[in-house]
Design an enzyme around this catalytic site. Structure first.
Site, PDB file in Angstrom:
ATOM      1  N   LYS A   1      20.198 -23.276  66.663  1.00  0.00           N
ATOM      2  CA  LYS A   1      20.534 -24.707  66.705  1.00  0.00           C
ATOM      3  C   LYS A   1      20.791 -25.221  65.288  1.00  0.00           C
ATOM      4  O   LYS A   1      21.778 -25.921  65.036  1.00  0.00           O
ATOM      5  CB  LYS A   1      19.400 -25.497  67.376  1.00  0.00           C
ATOM      6  CG  LYS A   1      19.309 -25.252  68.880  1.00  0.00           C
ATOM      7  CD  LYS A   1      18.060 -25.871  69.515  1.00  0.00           C
ATOM      8  CE  LYS A   1      17.968 -25.508  70.991  1.00  0.00           C
ATOM      9  NZ  LYS A   1      16.741 -25.999  71.641  1.00  0.00           N
TER      10      LYS A   1
ATOM     11  N   ASP B   1      17.688 -34.004  73.917  1.00  0.00           N
ATOM     12  CA  ASP B   1      17.389 -33.017  74.958  1.00  0.00           C
ATOM     13  C   ASP B   1      17.463 -33.640  76.351  1.00  0.00           C
ATOM     14  O   ASP B   1      17.513 -32.927  77.357  1.00  0.00           O
ATOM     15  CB  ASP B   1      15.954 -32.479  74.777  1.00  0.00           C
ATOM     16  CG  ASP B   1      15.911 -31.122  74.087  1.00  0.00           C
ATOM     17  OD1 ASP B   1      16.878 -30.361  74.221  1.00  0.00           O
ATOM     18  OD2 ASP B   1      14.885 -30.834  73.440  1.00  0.00           O
TER      19      ASP B   1
ATOM     20  N   GLN C   1      10.864 -28.254  70.327  1.00  0.00           N
ATOM     21  CA  GLN C   1      11.119 -27.024  71.082  1.00  0.00           C
ATOM     22  C   GLN C   1       9.945 -26.727  72.018  1.00  0.00           C
ATOM     23  O   GLN C   1       8.782 -26.774  71.613  1.00  0.00           O
ATOM     24  CB  GLN C   1      11.353 -25.848  70.110  1.00  0.00           C
ATOM     25  CG  GLN C   1      11.848 -24.576  70.774  1.00  0.00           C
ATOM     26  CD  GLN C   1      13.234 -24.709  71.414  1.00  0.00           C
ATOM     27  OE1 GLN C   1      14.065 -25.493  70.964  1.00  0.00           O
ATOM     28  NE2 GLN C   1      13.473 -23.956  72.466  1.00  0.00           N
TER      29      GLN C   1
HETATM   30  N1  GUN Z   1      12.886 -24.585  75.665  1.00  0.00           N
HETATM   31  C1  GUN Z   1      13.737 -23.971  76.508  1.00  0.00           C
HETATM   32  N2  GUN Z   1      14.886 -24.667  76.599  1.00  0.00           N
HETATM   33  C2  GUN Z   1      14.753 -25.741  75.808  1.00  0.00           C
HETATM   34  C3  GUN Z   1      15.607 -26.833  75.475  1.00  0.00           C
HETATM   35  O1  GUN Z   1      16.738 -26.975  75.963  1.00  0.00           O
HETATM   36  N3  GUN Z   1      15.101 -27.737  74.603  1.00  0.00           N
HETATM   37  C4  GUN Z   1      13.858 -27.634  74.078  1.00  0.00           C
HETATM   38  N4  GUN Z   1      13.447 -28.577  73.237  1.00  0.00           N
HETATM   39  N5  GUN Z   1      13.039 -26.635  74.360  1.00  0.00           N
HETATM   40  C5  GUN Z   1      13.493 -25.698  75.224  1.00  0.00           C
END
Ligand code: GUN
Length: 302
Positions: free
Chosen positions: A51, A118, A95
């Protein structure tokens, strides 16, 4: 035929990079994404690193806040509060998963909805259900974009979603049943208590596998010509591989590929699209933060 998430996400990243160039040319600062990573979970490390790297590639600013796995909930909430009130930061992701001693729901609700790129905050989930403009959870949003860019016909089709998670299965079912394009599907949401699962999967024109079990979907479960979207990425131990593991999707790709009309590979499919969607949401957060009267003529406020 492959639904090539790498190719499409590269196209989207180029489009965003162009929008960033226009914003900056008009004197605005570029979008800025902050990510909080707690602990050292291997998969989370990989996701967050890609990311942050993607932000750099397209001209976004990024901040990575690393916290130890024994960090207190108070400290984590204080970090979120500081980012919420930092006007130089447009988007914030924490995350997941978080260590057990931290209340994930409380953390999710502490992110300001306007920075929740998100799309996990209850306010944004509520808007999604109502079909109002909002930040859509990145994985289902990326899948919708992939279906759209490959001109996959969805209207009137039977779509079967495997898995009812808050961040993938549930919003996916919602988006595909909307009166939109892609959308207008008849959706069946299957989960761990579904009986006679293959009866459902065999009748799917579009099958979305998001249950997190390596190679769960086999060829006998799939209709000829189905569109198969694989959300899974499980690390399966493999000592012949130099990393000690290989990544497997929820679909047995080798055999299902022979029956499907379209299929996403793992890696190079949905994962790439998830990142592209997160970047699209962050660009939207930046545009939303610019007062409407000040938005330059060529920047659409979608
Ligand atoms: N863990 C698994 N997928 C995601 C996501 O799309 N965003 C976040 N913040 N954590 C995750």
């Amino acid at each position: 035929m492959l639904l090539d998430g790498k190719k499409i996400s590269d196209e989207i990243k180029q489009e965003i990079a162009e929008e960033v160039r226009l914003l900056v040319a008009d004197g605005y600062r570029p979008p800025h994404l902050a990510a909080i990573l707690v602990g050292h979970d291997g998969a989370s490390e990989t996701y967050v690193a890609s990311k942050v790297k993607s932000c750099e590639q397209i001209g976004f600013g990024s901040t990575l806040v690393r916290l130890p796995s024994n960090v207190s909930e108070e400290r984590l909430l204080a970090e979120i509060k500081a980012i919420n009130s930092n006007e130089e930061i447009d988007g914030l992701i924490v995350q997941l998963p978080l260590p057990k001693h931290i209340d994930e729901q409380k953390v999710t609700e502490s992110v300001l909805p306007k920075k929740d790129v998100d799309g996990f905050h209850p306010v944004n989930v509520g808007k999604l259900v109502l079909g109002l403009p909002t930040f859509v959870s990145a994985t289902p949003m990326g899948i919708m974009e992939l279906l759209k860019r490959y001109n996959i016909e969805t209207s009137g089709k039977h779509c079967v979603v495997l898995g009812r998670s808050n961040i993938v299965g549930t919003p996916m079912a919602n988006l595909l049943s909307r009166n939109s394009n892609p959308g207008n599907c008849t959706v069946t949401l299957c989960h761990s208590r579904t009986k006679n699962l293959s009866e459902f999967t065999k009748s799917a024109d579009i099958l979305i596998a998001a249950l997190g079990k390596a190679e769960f979907v086999t060829a006998d479960m799939v209709k000829d010509g189905a569109v198969v979207v694989d959300v899974g990425i499980t690390r399966v131990e493999d000592q012949t591989n130099q990393r000690g593991y290989v990544l497997k999707g929820d679909v047995a790709f080798g055999e299902v590929n022979k029956k499907a009309s379209y299929i996403t590979p793992v890696p190079g499919g949905v994962g790439r699209m998830t990142i592209a969607a997160l970047l699209q949401n962050t660009l939207l957060a930046r545009k939303n933060s610019i007062k409407p009267s000040k938005i330059p003529h060529h920047v659409s406020k979608s």
